[in-house]
Design a protein around this motif. Sequence first.
Motif, PDB file in Angstrom:
ATOM      1  N   UNK A 172     -12.792   5.330  27.300  1.00  0.00           N
ATOM      2  CA  UNK A 172     -12.099   4.354  28.198  1.00  0.00           C
ATOM      3  C   UNK A 172     -11.296   5.116  29.219  1.00  0.00           C
ATOM      4  N   UNK A 173     -12.071   6.301  29.712  1.00  0.00           N
ATOM      5  CA  UNK A 173     -11.324   7.062  30.899  1.00  0.00           C
ATOM      6  C   UNK A 173     -11.413   6.373  32.420  1.00  0.00           C
ATOM      7  N   UNK A 174     -10.449   6.671  33.119  1.00  0.00           N
ATOM      8  CA  UNK A 174     -10.467   6.124  34.370  1.00  0.00           C
ATOM      9  C   UNK A 174     -10.687   7.136  35.290  1.00  0.00           C
ATOM     10  N   UNK A 175     -10.818   6.774  36.659  1.00  0.00           N
ATOM     11  CA  UNK A 175     -10.975   7.791  37.687  1.00  0.00           C
ATOM     12  C   UNK A 175      -9.914   7.741  38.833  1.00  0.00           C
ATOM     13  N   UNK A 176      -9.149   6.682  38.765  1.00  0.00           N
ATOM     14  CA  UNK A 176      -8.161   6.693  39.816  1.00  0.00           C
ATOM     15  C   UNK A 176      -6.990   6.284  39.520  1.00  0.00           C
ATOM     16  N   UNK A 177      -5.897   6.670  39.738  1.00  0.00           N
ATOM     17  CA  UNK A 177      -4.483   6.105  39.373  1.00  0.00           C
ATOM     18  C   UNK A 177      -3.522   5.862  40.510  1.00  0.00           C
ATOM     19  N   UNK A 178      -2.795   4.565  40.436  1.00  0.00           N
ATOM     20  CA  UNK A 178      -1.939   4.468  41.719  1.00  0.00           C
ATOM     21  C   UNK A 178      -0.686   3.733  41.237  1.00  0.00           C
ATOM     22  N   UNK A 218     -10.673  -2.340  36.397  1.00  0.00           N
ATOM     23  CA  UNK A 218      -9.234  -1.885  36.430  1.00  0.00           C
ATOM     24  C   UNK A 218      -8.288  -2.308  35.271  1.00  0.00           C
ATOM     25  N   UNK A 219      -7.137  -1.730  35.090  1.00  0.00           N
ATOM     26  CA  UNK A 219      -6.232  -2.012  34.276  1.00  0.00           C
ATOM     27  C   UNK A 219      -4.850  -1.879  34.842  1.00  0.00           C
ATOM     28  N   UNK A 220      -3.917  -2.882  34.649  1.00  0.00           N
ATOM     29  CA  UNK A 220      -2.475  -2.853  35.210  1.00  0.00           C
ATOM     30  C   UNK A 220      -1.420  -2.775  34.093  1.00  0.00           C
ATOM     31  N   UNK A 221      -0.600  -1.651  34.269  1.00  0.00           N
ATOM     32  CA  UNK A 221       0.433  -1.382  33.469  1.00  0.00           C
ATOM     33  C   UNK A 221       1.882  -1.762  34.134  1.00  0.00           C
ATOM     34  N   UNK A 222       2.424  -2.635  33.565  1.00  0.00           N
ATOM     35  CA  UNK A 222       3.837  -2.921  34.089  1.00  0.00           C
ATOM     36  C   UNK A 222       4.939  -2.033  33.611  1.00  0.00           C
ATOM     37  N   UNK A 223       5.765  -1.536  34.452  1.00  0.00           N
ATOM     38  CA  UNK A 223       6.627  -0.301  33.867  1.00  0.00           C
ATOM     39  C   UNK A 223       7.925  -0.795  34.469  1.00  0.00           C
ATOM     40  N   UNK A 224       8.937  -1.163  33.544  1.00  0.00           N
ATOM     41  CA  UNK A 224      10.159  -1.723  33.700  1.00  0.00           C
ATOM     42  C   UNK A 224      11.116  -0.712  33.272  1.00  0.00           C
ATOM     43  N   UNK A 225      12.377  -0.630  34.076  1.00  0.00           N
ATOM     44  CA  UNK A 225      13.562  -0.005  33.562  1.00  0.00           C
ATOM     45  C   UNK A 225      14.555  -0.553  33.863  1.00  0.00           C
ATOM     46  N   UNK A 226      15.569  -0.428  32.663  1.00  0.00           N
ATOM     47  CA  UNK A 226      16.800  -1.475  32.461  1.00  0.00           C
ATOM     48  C   UNK A 226      17.805  -0.810  33.422  1.00  0.00           C
ATOM     49  N   UNK A 283      -8.695  -1.498  28.917  1.00  0.00           N
ATOM     50  CA  UNK A 283      -9.319  -0.189  28.429  1.00  0.00           C
ATOM     51  C   UNK A 283      -8.659   0.467  27.374  1.00  0.00           C
ATOM     52  N   UNK A 284      -7.560  -0.242  26.776  1.00  0.00           N
ATOM     53  CA  UNK A 284      -7.030   0.406  25.574  1.00  0.00           C
ATOM     54  C   UNK A 284      -5.712   0.939  25.907  1.00  0.00           C
ATOM     55  N   UNK A 285      -5.361   0.733  27.282  1.00  0.00           N
ATOM     56  CA  UNK A 285      -4.046   1.261  27.550  1.00  0.00           C
ATOM     57  C   UNK A 285      -2.912   0.141  27.271  1.00  0.00           C
ATOM     58  N   UNK A 286      -1.736   0.533  27.333  1.00  0.00           N
ATOM     59  CA  UNK A 286      -0.919  -0.718  27.035  1.00  0.00           C
ATOM     60  C   UNK A 286      -0.517  -1.747  28.196  1.00  0.00           C
ATOM     61  N   UNK A 287       0.000  -2.766  27.961  1.00  0.00           N
ATOM     62  CA  UNK A 287      -0.003  -3.690  29.132  1.00  0.00           C
ATOM     63  C   UNK A 287       1.641  -3.365  29.720  1.00  0.00           C
ATOM     64  N   UNK A 288       2.360  -2.812  28.962  1.00  0.00           N
ATOM     65  CA  UNK A 288       3.686  -2.604  29.564  1.00  0.00           C
ATOM     66  C   UNK A 288       4.400  -1.392  28.955  1.00  0.00           C
ATOM     67  N   UNK A 289       5.020  -0.908  29.632  1.00  0.00           N
ATOM     68  CA  UNK A 289       6.210   0.335  29.266  1.00  0.00           C
ATOM     69  C   UNK A 289       7.627  -0.027  29.678  1.00  0.00           C
ATOM     70  N   UNK A 290       8.489   0.284  28.910  1.00  0.00           N
ATOM     71  CA  UNK A 290       9.875  -0.002  29.315  1.00  0.00           C
ATOM     72  C   UNK A 290      10.775   1.212  29.154  1.00  0.00           C
TER      73      UNK A 290
END
Length: 130
Positions: A52-58, A122-130, A29-36
């Motif tokens: 590309x608006x979304x209606x629910x976030x989890x 739906x779109x999934x964004x992977x969030x990683x933290x070092x 939907x135009x959002x990134x695949x991942x954020x670090x």
Amino acid sequence: LIFMRTIKLLLVLLSFSLFSCGAFEEVNMGYPESVTFSKEGGVETISVDDAKAFSMITVIDYKTAGEGMFISNDGEGGYCEYAWLRVEMESNSGTEFKVIAQPNTTNNPRTLWIELTSGYKYHVIKVEQL
């Protein structure tokens, strides 16, 4: 007569299963695949155009099946929080949100996922933290 009813019932059940198998579709939907994030944590603002608006976030931890559901602020945005990650929306536009990671004091990298939903997409964004 019983045979015909059984056949009809099986056809109905089969049609429901066929429709339900393709109910959701993962799309970009135009959002990134991942954020670090660094170990110190921080804030990342993510936005896209209105189309590309979304209606629910989890926020989800796929490893432990834990999740945080979206909590609305009386129709003026809201937030979703789980473990060390918080996602905030200032309005219900569904086009911009902030991802906030708390500092990582565990000395181990960690991962959570943000799931954005718009109808059956739906779109999934992977969030990683070092």
